[in-house]
Motif scaffolding. Structure first.
Motif, PDB file in Angstrom:
ATOM      1  N   ASN A 126      33.059  38.871  49.235  1.00 54.95           N
ATOM      2  CA  ASN A 126      33.884  39.671  48.110  1.00 54.95           C
ATOM      3  C   ASN A 126      34.985  39.224  47.362  1.00 54.95           C
ATOM      4  OD1 ASN A 126      31.765  41.801  48.234  1.00 54.95           O
ATOM      5  ND2 ASN A 126      32.781  42.793  49.885  1.00 54.95           N
ATOM      6  N   GLN A 127      35.854  38.570  48.361  1.00 55.02           N
ATOM      7  CA  GLN A 127      37.008  37.833  47.643  1.00 55.02           C
ATOM      8  C   GLN A 127      36.827  36.692  46.774  1.00 55.02           C
ATOM      9  OE1 GLN A 127      39.200  36.867  51.246  1.00 55.02           O
ATOM     10  NE2 GLN A 127      40.177  39.024  51.533  1.00 55.02           N
ATOM     11  N   THR A 128      35.946  36.112  47.105  1.00 55.18           N
ATOM     12  CA  THR A 128      35.436  34.712  46.265  1.00 55.18           C
ATOM     13  C   THR A 128      34.821  35.245  45.001  1.00 55.18           C
ATOM     14  OG1 THR A 128      34.906  33.501  48.178  1.00 55.18           O
ATOM     15  CG2 THR A 128      34.162  32.784  46.134  1.00 55.18           C
ATOM     16  N   ILE A 129      33.909  36.224  44.918  1.00 53.34           N
ATOM     17  CA  ILE A 129      33.548  36.642  43.590  1.00 53.34           C
ATOM     18  C   ILE A 129      34.427  37.338  42.707  1.00 53.34           C
ATOM     19  CG2 ILE A 129      31.529  37.878  42.758  1.00 53.34           C
ATOM     20  CD1 ILE A 129      29.612  37.319  44.865  1.00 53.34           C
ATOM     21  N   ARG A 130      35.420  38.152  43.430  1.00 52.54           N
ATOM     22  CA  ARG A 130      36.107  39.129  42.686  1.00 52.54           C
ATOM     23  C   ARG A 130      37.075  37.942  41.799  1.00 52.54           C
ATOM     24  NH1 ARG A 130      38.504  41.509  46.839  1.00 52.54           N
ATOM     25  NH2 ARG A 130      36.800  43.318  46.982  1.00 52.54           N
ATOM     26  N   ALA A 131      37.607  37.068  42.584  1.00 50.92           N
ATOM     27  CA  ALA A 131      38.598  36.221  41.986  1.00 50.92           C
ATOM     28  C   ALA A 131      38.056  35.532  40.688  1.00 50.92           C
ATOM     29  CB  ALA A 131      39.045  35.108  43.127  1.00 50.92           C
ATOM     30  N   GLN A 132      36.808  35.144  40.712  1.00 51.75           N
ATOM     31  CA  GLN A 132      36.064  34.719  39.602  1.00 51.75           C
ATOM     32  C   GLN A 132      35.986  35.742  38.337  1.00 51.75           C
ATOM     33  OE1 GLN A 132      35.287  31.357  38.654  1.00 51.75           O
ATOM     34  NE2 GLN A 132      34.887  32.259  36.879  1.00 51.75           N
ATOM     35  N   ILE A 133      35.403  37.009  38.919  1.00 47.54           N
ATOM     36  CA  ILE A 133      35.385  38.046  37.825  1.00 47.54           C
ATOM     37  C   ILE A 133      36.653  38.476  37.340  1.00 47.54           C
ATOM     38  CG2 ILE A 133      34.783  40.534  37.706  1.00 47.54           C
ATOM     39  CD1 ILE A 133      32.674  40.082  39.887  1.00 47.54           C
ATOM     40  N   GLU A 134      37.688  38.295  38.172  1.00 48.27           N
ATOM     41  CA  GLU A 134      39.166  38.666  37.555  1.00 48.27           C
ATOM     42  C   GLU A 134      39.351  37.571  36.314  1.00 48.27           C
ATOM     43  OE1 GLU A 134      41.701  38.724  40.866  1.00 48.27           O
ATOM     44  OE2 GLU A 134      41.243  40.969  41.366  1.00 48.27           O
ATOM     45  N   ASP A 135      39.221  36.500  36.596  1.00 48.71           N
ATOM     46  CA  ASP A 135      39.389  35.163  35.774  1.00 48.71           C
ATOM     47  C   ASP A 135      38.643  35.275  34.591  1.00 48.71           C
ATOM     48  OD1 ASP A 135      41.031  34.041  37.631  1.00 48.71           O
ATOM     49  OD2 ASP A 135      39.746  32.581  38.398  1.00 48.71           O
ATOM     50  N   ASP A 136      37.456  35.595  34.827  1.00 46.39           N
ATOM     51  CA  ASP A 136      36.519  35.861  33.647  1.00 46.39           C
ATOM     52  C   ASP A 136      36.896  37.120  32.577  1.00 46.39           C
ATOM     53  OD1 ASP A 136      35.113  33.964  34.539  1.00 46.39           O
ATOM     54  OD2 ASP A 136      33.471  35.382  35.153  1.00 46.39           O
ATOM     55  N   GLU A 148      48.356  32.850  34.568  1.00 50.95           N
ATOM     56  CA  GLU A 148      49.829  32.458  34.921  1.00 50.95           C
ATOM     57  C   GLU A 148      50.836  33.490  34.751  1.00 50.95           C
ATOM     58  OE1 GLU A 148      47.719  30.741  33.289  1.00 50.95           O
ATOM     59  OE2 GLU A 148      47.227  29.187  34.738  1.00 50.95           O
ATOM     60  N   ILE A 149      50.870  34.232  33.674  1.00 45.47           N
ATOM     61  CA  ILE A 149      51.605  35.170  33.374  1.00 45.47           C
ATOM     62  C   ILE A 149      51.698  36.170  34.488  1.00 45.47           C
ATOM     63  CG2 ILE A 149      52.441  36.850  31.637  1.00 45.47           C
ATOM     64  CD1 ILE A 149      51.776  34.810  29.498  1.00 45.47           C
ATOM     65  N   ILE A 150      50.258  36.724  34.696  1.00 45.95           N
ATOM     66  CA  ILE A 150      50.358  37.816  35.684  1.00 45.95           C
ATOM     67  C   ILE A 150      50.812  37.521  37.052  1.00 45.95           C
ATOM     68  CG2 ILE A 150      48.535  39.266  36.711  1.00 45.95           C
ATOM     69  CD1 ILE A 150      46.989  39.428  33.919  1.00 45.95           C
ATOM     70  N   LYS A 151      50.291  35.970  37.216  1.00 45.47           N
ATOM     71  CA  LYS A 151      50.720  35.620  38.660  1.00 45.47           C
ATOM     72  C   LYS A 151      52.135  35.590  38.865  1.00 45.47           C
ATOM     73  CE  LYS A 151      49.910  31.625  41.720  1.00 45.47           C
ATOM     74  NZ  LYS A 151      49.410  30.104  41.923  1.00 45.47           N
ATOM     75  N   ASP A 152      52.900  35.104  37.765  1.00 46.44           N
ATOM     76  CA  ASP A 152      54.332  35.114  37.914  1.00 46.44           C
ATOM     77  C   ASP A 152      54.910  36.419  37.998  1.00 46.44           C
ATOM     78  OD1 ASP A 152      54.166  32.427  37.928  1.00 46.44           O
ATOM     79  OD2 ASP A 152      54.652  32.115  35.743  1.00 46.44           O
TER      80      ASP A 152
END
Length: 438
Positions: A126-136, A148-152
């Motif tokens: 779930n964590q691996t796929i969720r990270a990619q879906i968020e990027d998409d 990067e803006i959201i991460k900061d």
């Protein structure tokens, strides 16, 4: 020695010399330490079996994201699900099939296994796929460097609490630590009051059933017999609490030393951090271990231990006298249930009131339940670590001790009549009549 002193001595020596008392006194601290350190030790042990997980990804986008961990090895496969299902080779633990873009079709990913899928594996997937879906999803906004803006912009904030001493000295404090300390002492009071109060009742019932009490009251007043039994068993409880405290501190110290050593923790650094925190308050950045020690140092354990003994004695004496009166009124242990139910409900209510009082130790529930004698021994132990005013503690003690003296006086009237009555289970109405007997 007075007769009541002889009864106290007999009850005390008879019970502390039992094998069950010795075994329980020694085993309970070991069990408490084991409950803390054994899970920590087991969690640090890594399994030797590495399970293979096949990934059938028709999109080709998600399979490369999976990296091997200690217990799972991920394999990118071009076989079909039916080939794996019909294959005699059962070395694969699970199969992850992804048939479509998960941003547009979140149900296109399925994890197959012949066994129940562990939470650890589900979490990794779930964590691996969720990270990619968020990027998409972020990419669809067409904003440069949005990730990067959201991460900061993400920040972690936890306000630091400082406790002022009477001399103006600042120390790091924690409501969570105070709550844990309070609930531990609350549970001890609840457990011992119920356990040793019931022990008084069972002892009275046993002596009455065996007709031993008829011989004893021929030479000892019923009041002396009741008080000797209550005080003697109370000393047994205090002895066990003291032994548990000493053994628990020693075992936790030893366990903490070895556990910290196994993790490579520099204890000298932790102690220096604690000392620096006590001297400089919030201006010092500490390691987590040192911060915990600094928080614990703000709690007055001497005061807690003193009031613990005071409230334990008061609560035990009040409830034990009630249990003694109940035991004297019945012929066997089975008949005590109708009288025990209200007392047990009252103790359980006090326990829950103490638990809910942790959220607001100065609220109406906490205040009034710490003043009512039937609940104050339990609820007050939750509030004391939070630093309540001295007048509240003293008023609670006065009310509690005044009430237990009254409870002993009333219980003695019931005890002296009920201890020699057989063949009839009295009602509450009849027990009230016994109070008027002279």
């Amino acid at each position: 020695m007075s007769k009541i002193g002889l009864i106290i001595k007999r009850e005390y020596l008879h019970r502390v010399s039992k094998k069950s008392f010795i075994i329980l006194t020694l085993l309970m601290p070991l069990m408490m330490v084991a409950l803390v350190f054994v899970p920590l030790w087991l969690s640090s042990i890594k399994g030797s079996d590495v399970r293979q997980i096949a990934i059938i990804d028709t999109t080709g986008k998600y399979a490369p994201l999976f990296e091997d961990v200690d217990n799972y090895h991920f394999i990118q496969s071009d076989k079909s699900l039916e080939e794996y299902r019909n294959s005699p080779d059962k070395e694969l633990y699970a199969i992850l099939q992804i048939t479509d873009d998960l941003l547009t079709n979140p149900r296109a990913a399925t994890l197959y296994s012949e066994k129940q899928v562990p939470n650890e594996l589900s979490r990794i997937v779930n964590q691996t796929i969720r990270a990619q879906i968020e990027d998409d999803k972020l990419a669809t906004f067409n904003i440069p460097n949005l990730k990067e803006i959201i991460k900061d912009s993400k920040v972690s904030f936890n306000v630091q609490t400082i406790k002022w001493g009477e001399d103006g000295k600042e120390q790091i404090s924690s409501a969570a630590v105070a709550s844990v300390v309070g609930i531990i002492f609350t549970m001890i009071v609840y457990m011992f009051v119920l356990m040793y109060g019931a022990m008084v009742m069972s002892s009275v019932v046993e002596e009455k059933t065996n007709r031993i009490v008829e011989l004893m009251v021929s030479s000892v007043r019923p009041f002396d017999l009741m008080m000797g039994k209550i005080i003697g068993i109370g000393f047994v409880g205090l002895t066990q609490i003291l032994m548990w405290g000493i053994l628990s501190v020693a075992l936790f110290t030893i366990g903490g030393f070895f556990y910290a050593g196994s993790l490579g923790t520099d204890m000298a650094t932790l102690q220096q951090g604690m000392q620096a925190a006590q001297g400089m308050g919030a201006a010092v950045e500490m390691q987590p271990g040192a911060e915990l020690f600094a928080m614990l140092s703000t709690i007055n354990f001497r005061e807690i231990a003193l009031f613990f003994i005071i409230f334990f004695i008061g609560g035990y004496m009040m409830y034990a006298s009630i249990f003694a009166a109940i035991g004297s009124s019945v012929d066997n242990a089975d008949d005590t249930s109708q009288f025990m139910a209200p007392i047990t409900i009252l103790l359980v209510f006090a326990l829950y009131a103490g638990i809910y009082s942790m959220e607001n130790p100065d609220g109406p529930l906490a205040f009034w339940c710490s003043m009512i004698p039937f609940t104050s021994p339990i609820v007050m132990m939750v509030r004391i670590p939070f630093g309540i005013p001295l007048w509240e503690k003293l008023l609670s003690v006065v009310l509690l001790y005044g009430s237990f003296i009254g409870a002993i006086w009333l219980s003695a009237k019931i005890y002296r009549v009920g201890i020699l009555m057989y063949g009839k289970k009295p009602s509450f109405k009849e027990m009230i009549k016994w109070l008027r007997f002279k």
